[in-house]
Enzyme design. Structure first.
Site, PDB file in Angstrom:
ATOM      1  N   HIS A 178       0.820  -1.218   0.000  1.00 20.75           N
ATOM      2  CA  HIS A 178       0.000   0.000   0.000  1.00 20.75           C
ATOM      3  C   HIS A 178       0.856   1.272   0.000  1.00 20.75           C
ATOM      4  CE1 HIS A 178      -3.685   1.984  -0.077  1.00 20.75           C
ATOM      5  NE2 HIS A 178      -4.244   1.593   1.059  1.00 20.75           N
ATOM      6  N   ASP A 200      -2.318   2.135  -4.607  1.00 21.12           N
ATOM      7  CA  ASP A 200      -3.565   2.562  -3.960  1.00 21.12           C
ATOM      8  C   ASP A 200      -4.666   1.543  -4.222  1.00 21.12           C
ATOM      9  OD1 ASP A 200      -2.363   4.895  -3.031  1.00 21.12           O
ATOM     10  OD2 ASP A 200      -2.869   6.009  -4.850  1.00 21.12           O
TER      11      ASP A 200
END
Length: 446
Positions: free
Chosen positions: A417, A421
């Site tokens: 992450h 995204d």
């Protein structure tokens, strides 16, 4: 003229080292000189003497003892643990595996350079060795180890007979005799009509105090590959901001596509059309569509690639390995299946090299072959994402407002992450879903 040829032959023979190939070359030189002499009827005593002495010398040089070294390790590997397959004194054939070197990534086989016998084993089982370290010595005789092969079947019955099956009937007979004698006693006991719980208590005993069965423990040293897998998985959890998102795909059309083309595909290419090639191709298309998932963080930079090398997780007795299928974005189904079949065969036979497992940009793990319904795979560093495939189960789903039973598969994408995204992750899974649910879209390039 003939004298010059003889002298040139002798000088060439002296310059050759005693390797199996050079021994064959020496014998070839001897044969060629024989033909020159005898075809032209040059029966000079001196020439014949030189020829015979040189031929005899060449034959003795065939009995050469060669030292075999460990292969050159890559920079990331410093040592490996030895696993002996042969022992000192064993007869070996050319290219027969004598030992394996287990590194933190794979097992490297070390083979005999020719037919002969192991005269000296310089390492022990489990010993750590370095790159180019001398491991053993082989006396290259050039003769196939027929004696060893003939002795092998004789040794097998001895090993099989070691448990001595004779006591088994004795135990059976001992049990059978009391049973026959105790039949009247059993009738008398039945006449007492004991209550159910009392009889059960007599047979089982107090479960809080009595522990039955075998309760042994034995430690097994963890091999280098398992240690390295543990380190890398924990490193991935500690380094990345790992997140997993899920989707599901309807396998109806893909299963029909595979069934319609399976026989023709197998006859033409010699391998079966599996579900892996459509998934790899769909993943490659999705990675080109969402290049950030094919990228990686190195230092303060994001490295983007214009190629797709997919690591395919394969379970082996030693642990999980991830051989790489390269340039999947430019491959079709047949090429992918042939590449997968070759890598799987090398993995099963323990012949995967470090080069086969380095450089992947994305990983696919298929836990569905073992029946897994759903999982959250761990990223294979230094990559940024991994796709988890799962088992196909018939489930009720809503199709155009109606409930239908369809073969469904859950997909899981674990990603870093820090770089990726949720938007890109969802788009990536939807792209794979559309490619798998409609295989013709991949063939059409959309």
């Amino acid at each position: 003229m003939i004298r010059r040829k003889i002298l040139r032959f002798i000088s060439q023979s002296k310059s050759l080292t005693t390797t199996p190939m050079n021994c064959i070359l020496k014998r070839s030189l001897v044969t060629s000189v024989k033909n020159i002499i005898y075809e032209r009827r040059y029966h000079f005593p001196r020439i014949r003497y030189l020829l015979m002495t040189r031929a005899i010398h060449t034959s003795t040089r065939l009995q050469a003892v060669e030292s075999v070294k460990a292969p050159t390790f890559p920079d990331s590997v410093t040592t490996g643990d030895v696993k002996l397959i042969k022992k000192q004194g064993d007869a070996v054939a050319m290219d027969e595996v004598v030992l394996e070197i287990e590194t933190d990534k794979t097992a490297l086989p070390v083979m005999s350079p020719g037919n002969g016998r192991i005269v000296k084993m310089l390492v022990k089982d489990g010993e750590a060795v370095k790159s180019q370290q001398v491991l053993f010595e082989v006396n290259i005789t050039g003769a196939a180890p027929a004696a060893a092969l003939a002795a092998a079947p004789a040794a097998v019955p001895k090993a099989v007979a070691a448990p001595a099956p004779a006591p088994a009937p004795a135990v059976t007979a001992a049990k059978a005799a009391p049973t026959a004698k105790s039949t009247p006693v059993a009738v008398k006991t039945a006449a007492k009509k004991p209550t159910g719980p009392t009889l059960a208590a007599q047979k089982i005993g107090d479960p809080t105090k009595t522990i039955s069965g075998t309760r042994t423990e034995h430690p097994v040293p963890m091999n280098k590959m398992r240690k390295r897998i543990s380190e890398r998985l924990k490193e991935a959890q500690n380094t990345t901001a790992m997140l997993t998102t899920f989707n599901e795909c309807d396998m109806t059309k893909l299963m029909a596509f595979r069934k319609a083309n399976l026989d023709v595909f197998t006859k033409k290419y010699g391998v079966k059309l599996s579900f892996m090639s459509p998934f790899l191709k769909a993943a490659a298309n999705a990675l080109m569509d969402q290049p950030v998932i094919n990228a990686v963080i190195i230092g303060d930079d994001i490295i983007y690639r214009d190629y797709v090398d997919i690591s395919v997780a394969v379970a082996t007795p030693r642990g999980l390995v991830v051989p790489v299928v390269r340039n999947v974005e430019s491959m079709d189904y047949p090429r992918i299946e042939l590449a997968l079949n070759m890598l799987a065969e090398k993995a099963r036979s323990g012949k995967l090299t470090l080069a086969d497992m380095q450089g992947g940009t994305f990983t696919i793990s298929n836990g569905g072959v073992f029946g897994s319904l759903l999982s959250m795979p761990i990223i294979n560093l230094p990559q940024s994402a991994i796709l988890g495939m799962h088992a196909i189960f018939q489930r009720p789903v809503a199709i155009q407002g109606k409930v239908e039973i369809r073969p469904m598969m859950y997909l899981a994408l674990s990603y870093d992450h820090r770089l990726i995204d949720g938007r890109e992750a969802v788009f990536f899974l939807k792209k794979i879903k559309s490619g798998v649910e409609d295989p013709t879209s991949i063939l059409a390039g959309v």
